[in-house]
Design a protein around this motif. Structure first.
Motif, PDB file in Angstrom:
ATOM      1  N   GLY A 225       0.765  -1.246   0.000  1.00 47.72           N
ATOM      2  CA  GLY A 225       0.000   0.000   0.000  1.00 47.72           C
ATOM      3  C   GLY A 225       0.791   1.287   0.000  1.00 47.72           C
ATOM      4  N   PHE A 226       2.130   1.200   0.023  1.00 51.76           N
ATOM      5  CA  PHE A 226       2.937   2.414  -0.027  1.00 51.76           C
ATOM      6  C   PHE A 226       3.263   2.764  -1.479  1.00 51.76           C
ATOM      7  CE2 PHE A 226       3.584   0.727   4.187  1.00 51.76           C
ATOM      8  CZ  PHE A 226       3.523   1.861   4.992  1.00 51.76           C
ATOM      9  N   PHE A 227       3.498   4.053  -1.724  1.00 48.25           N
ATOM     10  CA  PHE A 227       3.818   4.469  -3.091  1.00 48.25           C
ATOM     11  C   PHE A 227       4.790   5.653  -3.069  1.00 48.25           C
ATOM     12  CE2 PHE A 227      -0.242   6.476  -1.859  1.00 48.25           C
ATOM     13  CZ  PHE A 227       0.095   7.825  -1.945  1.00 48.25           C
ATOM     14  N   ASN A 228       5.415   5.871  -4.207  1.00 43.81           N
ATOM     15  CA  ASN A 228       6.327   7.003  -4.378  1.00 43.81           C
ATOM     16  C   ASN A 228       7.460   7.002  -3.356  1.00 43.81           C
ATOM     17  OD1 ASN A 228       6.924   9.224  -6.022  1.00 43.81           O
ATOM     18  ND2 ASN A 228       6.040  10.678  -4.582  1.00 43.81           N
ATOM     19  N   ILE A 229       7.864   5.805  -2.922  1.00 38.45           N
ATOM     20  CA  ILE A 229       8.895   5.698  -1.889  1.00 38.45           C
ATOM     21  C   ILE A 229      10.239   6.239  -2.379  1.00 38.45           C
ATOM     22  CG2 ILE A 229      10.119   4.134  -0.337  1.00 38.45           C
ATOM     23  CD1 ILE A 229       7.169   4.516   0.287  1.00 38.45           C
ATOM     24  N   ASP A 230      10.527   6.057  -3.656  1.00 39.03           N
ATOM     25  CA  ASP A 230      11.793   6.553  -4.199  1.00 39.03           C
ATOM     26  C   ASP A 230      11.923   8.065  -4.027  1.00 39.03           C
ATOM     27  OD1 ASP A 230      12.960   4.168  -5.009  1.00 39.03           O
ATOM     28  OD2 ASP A 230      11.851   4.130  -6.896  1.00 39.03           O
ATOM     29  N   ASN A 231      10.775   8.748  -3.995  1.00 36.91           N
ATOM     30  CA  ASN A 231      10.766  10.206  -3.868  1.00 36.91           C
ATOM     31  C   ASN A 231      10.417  10.663  -2.451  1.00 36.91           C
ATOM     32  OD1 ASN A 231      11.349  10.630  -6.661  1.00 36.91           O
ATOM     33  ND2 ASN A 231       9.204  10.182  -7.136  1.00 36.91           N
ATOM     34  N   LEU A 232      10.549   9.771  -1.483  1.00 39.64           N
ATOM     35  CA  LEU A 232      10.261  10.136  -0.092  1.00 39.64           C
ATOM     36  C   LEU A 232      11.111  11.339   0.303  1.00 39.64           C
ATOM     37  CD1 LEU A 232       9.892   7.752   2.915  1.00 39.64           C
ATOM     38  CD2 LEU A 232      11.390   9.726   3.075  1.00 39.64           C
ATOM     39  N   GLU A 233      10.471  12.342   0.879  1.00 37.58           N
ATOM     40  CA  GLU A 233      11.168  13.559   1.276  1.00 37.58           C
ATOM     41  C   GLU A 233      11.110  13.743   2.791  1.00 37.58           C
ATOM     42  OE1 GLU A 233       9.597  16.913  -0.773  1.00 37.58           O
ATOM     43  OE2 GLU A 233      10.299  16.264  -2.754  1.00 37.58           O
ATOM     44  N   GLU A 253      -0.151  10.768   1.405  1.00 34.56           N
ATOM     45  CA  GLU A 253       1.139  11.381   1.101  1.00 34.56           C
ATOM     46  C   GLU A 253       2.200  10.327   0.811  1.00 34.56           C
ATOM     47  OE1 GLU A 253       3.589  15.162   2.923  1.00 34.56           O
ATOM     48  OE2 GLU A 253       2.922  13.637   4.347  1.00 34.56           O
ATOM     49  N   LEU A 254       2.081   9.188   1.463  1.00 27.97           N
ATOM     50  CA  LEU A 254       3.072   8.128   1.323  1.00 27.97           C
ATOM     51  C   LEU A 254       2.434   6.760   1.106  1.00 27.97           C
ATOM     52  CD1 LEU A 254       6.224   7.921   1.542  1.00 27.97           C
ATOM     53  CD2 LEU A 254       5.894   7.297   3.934  1.00 27.97           C
ATOM     54  N   SER A 255       1.140   6.676   1.358  1.00 27.98           N
ATOM     55  CA  SER A 255       0.463   5.381   1.262  1.00 27.98           C
ATOM     56  C   SER A 255      -1.003   5.577   0.919  1.00 27.98           C
ATOM     57  CB  SER A 255       0.574   4.632   2.594  1.00 27.98           C
ATOM     58  OG  SER A 255      -0.132   5.328   3.606  1.00 27.98           O
ATOM     59  N   VAL A 256      -1.669   4.477   0.611  1.00 28.58           N
ATOM     60  CA  VAL A 256      -3.094   4.528   0.315  1.00 28.58           C
ATOM     61  C   VAL A 256      -3.852   4.950   1.562  1.00 28.58           C
ATOM     62  CG1 VAL A 256      -2.959   2.803  -1.507  1.00 28.58           C
ATOM     63  CG2 VAL A 256      -3.351   2.074   0.858  1.00 28.58           C
ATOM     64  N   GLU A 257      -5.042   5.478   1.368  1.00 22.88           N
ATOM     65  CA  GLU A 257      -5.822   6.035   2.475  1.00 22.88           C
ATOM     66  C   GLU A 257      -6.076   5.021   3.585  1.00 22.88           C
ATOM     67  OE1 GLU A 257      -9.945   8.632   3.121  1.00 22.88           O
ATOM     68  OE2 GLU A 257      -9.386   7.873   1.135  1.00 22.88           O
ATOM     69  N   ALA A 258      -6.209   3.759   3.219  1.00 26.13           N
ATOM     70  CA  ALA A 258      -6.520   2.723   4.210  1.00 26.13           C
ATOM     71  C   ALA A 258      -5.423   2.576   5.254  1.00 26.13           C
ATOM     72  CB  ALA A 258      -6.753   1.386   3.505  1.00 26.13           C
ATOM     73  N   LEU A 259      -4.193   2.975   4.938  1.00 28.36           N
ATOM     74  CA  LEU A 259      -3.082   2.872   5.884  1.00 28.36           C
ATOM     75  C   LEU A 259      -2.977   4.083   6.798  1.00 28.36           C
ATOM     76  CD1 LEU A 259      -0.274   1.238   3.694  1.00 28.36           C
ATOM     77  CD2 LEU A 259      -1.866   0.136   5.281  1.00 28.36           C
ATOM     78  N   GLY A 260      -3.864   5.057   6.588  1.00 28.77           N
ATOM     79  CA  GLY A 260      -3.896   6.224   7.465  1.00 28.77           C
ATOM     80  C   GLY A 260      -2.671   7.106   7.322  1.00 28.77           C
ATOM     81  N   GLU A 261      -2.061   7.451   8.470  1.00 26.94           N
ATOM     82  CA  GLU A 261      -0.889   8.315   8.497  1.00 26.94           C
ATOM     83  C   GLU A 261       0.339   7.499   8.914  1.00 26.94           C
ATOM     84  OE1 GLU A 261      -2.013  12.571  10.028  1.00 26.94           O
ATOM     85  OE2 GLU A 261      -3.174  11.094  11.154  1.00 26.94           O
ATOM     86  N   PRO A 262       1.157   7.093   7.960  1.00 25.91           N
ATOM     87  CA  PRO A 262       2.341   6.311   8.309  1.00 25.91           C
ATOM     88  C   PRO A 262       3.281   7.110   9.214  1.00 25.91           C
ATOM     89  CG  PRO A 262       1.919   6.238   5.943  1.00 25.91           C
ATOM     90  CD  PRO A 262       1.033   7.300   6.513  1.00 25.91           C
ATOM     91  N   LYS A 263       3.893   6.435  10.170  1.00 27.63           N
ATOM     92  CA  LYS A 263       4.874   7.050  11.068  1.00 27.63           C
ATOM     93  C   LYS A 263       6.152   6.223  11.038  1.00 27.63           C
ATOM     94  CE  LYS A 263       1.760   9.394  14.322  1.00 27.63           C
ATOM     95  NZ  LYS A 263       0.612   9.415  13.401  1.00 27.63           N
ATOM     96  N   ILE A 264       7.284   6.914  10.978  1.00 27.70           N
ATOM     97  CA  ILE A 264       8.580   6.238  10.943  1.00 27.70           C
ATOM     98  C   ILE A 264       9.442   6.819  12.063  1.00 27.70           C
ATOM     99  CG2 ILE A 264      10.559   5.587   9.544  1.00 27.70           C
ATOM    100  CD1 ILE A 264       8.959   6.362   7.059  1.00 27.70           C
TER     101      ILE A 264
END
Length: 285
Positions: A225-233, A253-264
Motif C-alpha cells: 500500500g505504499f507508493f512514491n517511496i523513491d521520492n520520499l522527502e 502522502e506516502l500510502s493509500v488512504e486505508a493505511l492512514g498516516e504512516p509514522k517512521i
C-alpha cells in the motif's frame, strides 16, 4: 514554574459569531517533564462557530467549526515569553508578523468554518455544489492543538484536525511543530540536520519503513500500500519522545488512504551522525 489558576468560561460576541467556550491554565502537556527555567505554561482556549447552506434538494445543511488550542502564556523567564508567543503564532497558527495570537485564533476558526466554498453562502440561499453530498446534514470540523512535549529546551505542539460528516469521521490529520526554547527558534530541518546528510537520512527512513513492514524491498512496500517511496522527502512534520524522532506523513502522502498516516521512528543513535553541531536534538540523548 506552575500555573494553577483556573479562569471561568466566558462568552464573547464578535463579528464572526465566535463563541469562546472555556479558558484554563496549565503547564506543559501530557508528557511534560520540563526543566526548571524553561517550562512552557499554556492557557487552553476553545472557540466554536457555525454556518449553514441550503442544498440543491432544498434541505438545510449545518457547518460547525471547533478549535481548542494550548496558547502559551509563559516561557520560564518572562523575557522570552513574547518571543515564544510570536514563534507560536507564526509557525503553529500561520499568523503574519503583525497578527496577534487572538487575531490568529479567530482567523483559524474562520478558515476552518469556511473551507467549504458553500459555507460562505448566507442562510436560505440555494447552492449547487458537486462536492456536497445530498444526504449529509452536518459537517463538523475540529482542530485540537496541544503542548505534547515540554522538556530539554524543546516544546512540541501537536495539531489534530478531524472532519466529520453526520458524526462519521471522514478525515484525521496530525501535524507537529517543534520550538527551541533555549535559542528561541523554530526547529526546521536546517536547524536540526546537516544539509549534505538529508539524502542519507531519507535512506534511513526508507530502510526503517521496510523493517516496520517486514519487507526487504521498495517493490514489496508498494504491494502493501505504499507508493512514491523513491521520492520520499524529509519534512519538518516530526515529534520527539524517549524512543527517538518520529516522522509523520499525512494521509495519501506516502500510502493509500486505508493505511492512514504512516509514522517512521528513528532512534537517536541512528540520527546522531546527521545532526548539526548546534542541533537542539542533541539535548535529547
Amino acid at each position: 514554574m506552575k500555573v494553577t489558576s483556573l479562569i471561568k468560561g466566558i462568552l464573547i460576541a464578535i463579528p464572526l459569531g465566535i463563541c469562546l467556550l472555556a479558558i484554563c491554565c496549565t503547564t506543559g502537556g501530557a508528557n511534560s517533564n520540563a526543566l526548571s527555567g524553561d517550562t512552557v505554561a499554556v492557557e487552553v482556549v476553545k472557540m466554536a462557530d457555525s454556518s449553514s447552506f441550503v442544498k440543491g434538494n432544498g434541505e438545510k445543511c449545518s457547518v460547525i467549526a471547533e478549535v481548542s488550542v494550548d496558547v502559551p502564556v509563559s516561557c520560564g523567564n518572562t523575557g522570552k515569553t513574547e518571543q515564544f508567543r510570536a514563534l507560536f503564532a507564526k509557525n503553529v497558527l500561520y499568523a503574519t508578523d503583525t497578527t496577534t495570537i487572538d487575531e490568529a485564533l479567530k482567523v483559524n476558526l474562520a478558515n476552518t468554518l469556511h473551507q467549504y466554498a458553500f459555507s460562505n453562502a448566507p442562510d436560505g440561499q440555494n447552492v449547487e455544489n458537486d462536492n456536497a453530498s445530498e444526504s449529509v446534514k452536518e459537517y463538523r470540523n475540529s482542530i485540537n492543538i496541544t503542548l505534547s512535549y515540554n522538556d530539554n529546551g524543546i516544546a512540541t505542539f501537536s495539531k489534530v484536525e478531524i472532519v466529520k460528516k453526520d458524526n462519521q469521521i471522514t478525515s484525521v490529520t496530525h501535524r507537529y511543530y517543534n520550538i527551541d526554547t533555549e535559542n528561541m527558534c523554530y526547529v526546521s530541518l536546517d536547524k536540526a540536520f546537516k544539509d549534505d546528510c538529508i539524502a542519507a537520512l531519507c535512506g534511513e527512513l526508507k530502510s526503517q519503513l521496510m523493517r516496520d513492514n517486514n519487507v526487504t524491498s521498495i517493490d514489496q512496500l508498494n504491494e502493501v500500500g505504499f507508493f512514491n517511496i523513491d521520492n520520499l522527502e524529509l519534512t519538518s512534520n516530526f515529534y520527539i519522545d524517549k524512543q527517538g524522532v518520529t516522522w509523520s506523513f499525512l494521509p495519501n502522502e506516502l500510502s493509500v488512504e486505508a493505511l492512514g498516516e504512516p509514522k517512521i521512528t528513528l532512534k537517536y543513535e541512528v540520527i546522531e551522525p546527521f545532526l548539526n553541531e548546534d542541533s537542539p536534538l542533541k539535548r535529547l540523548y
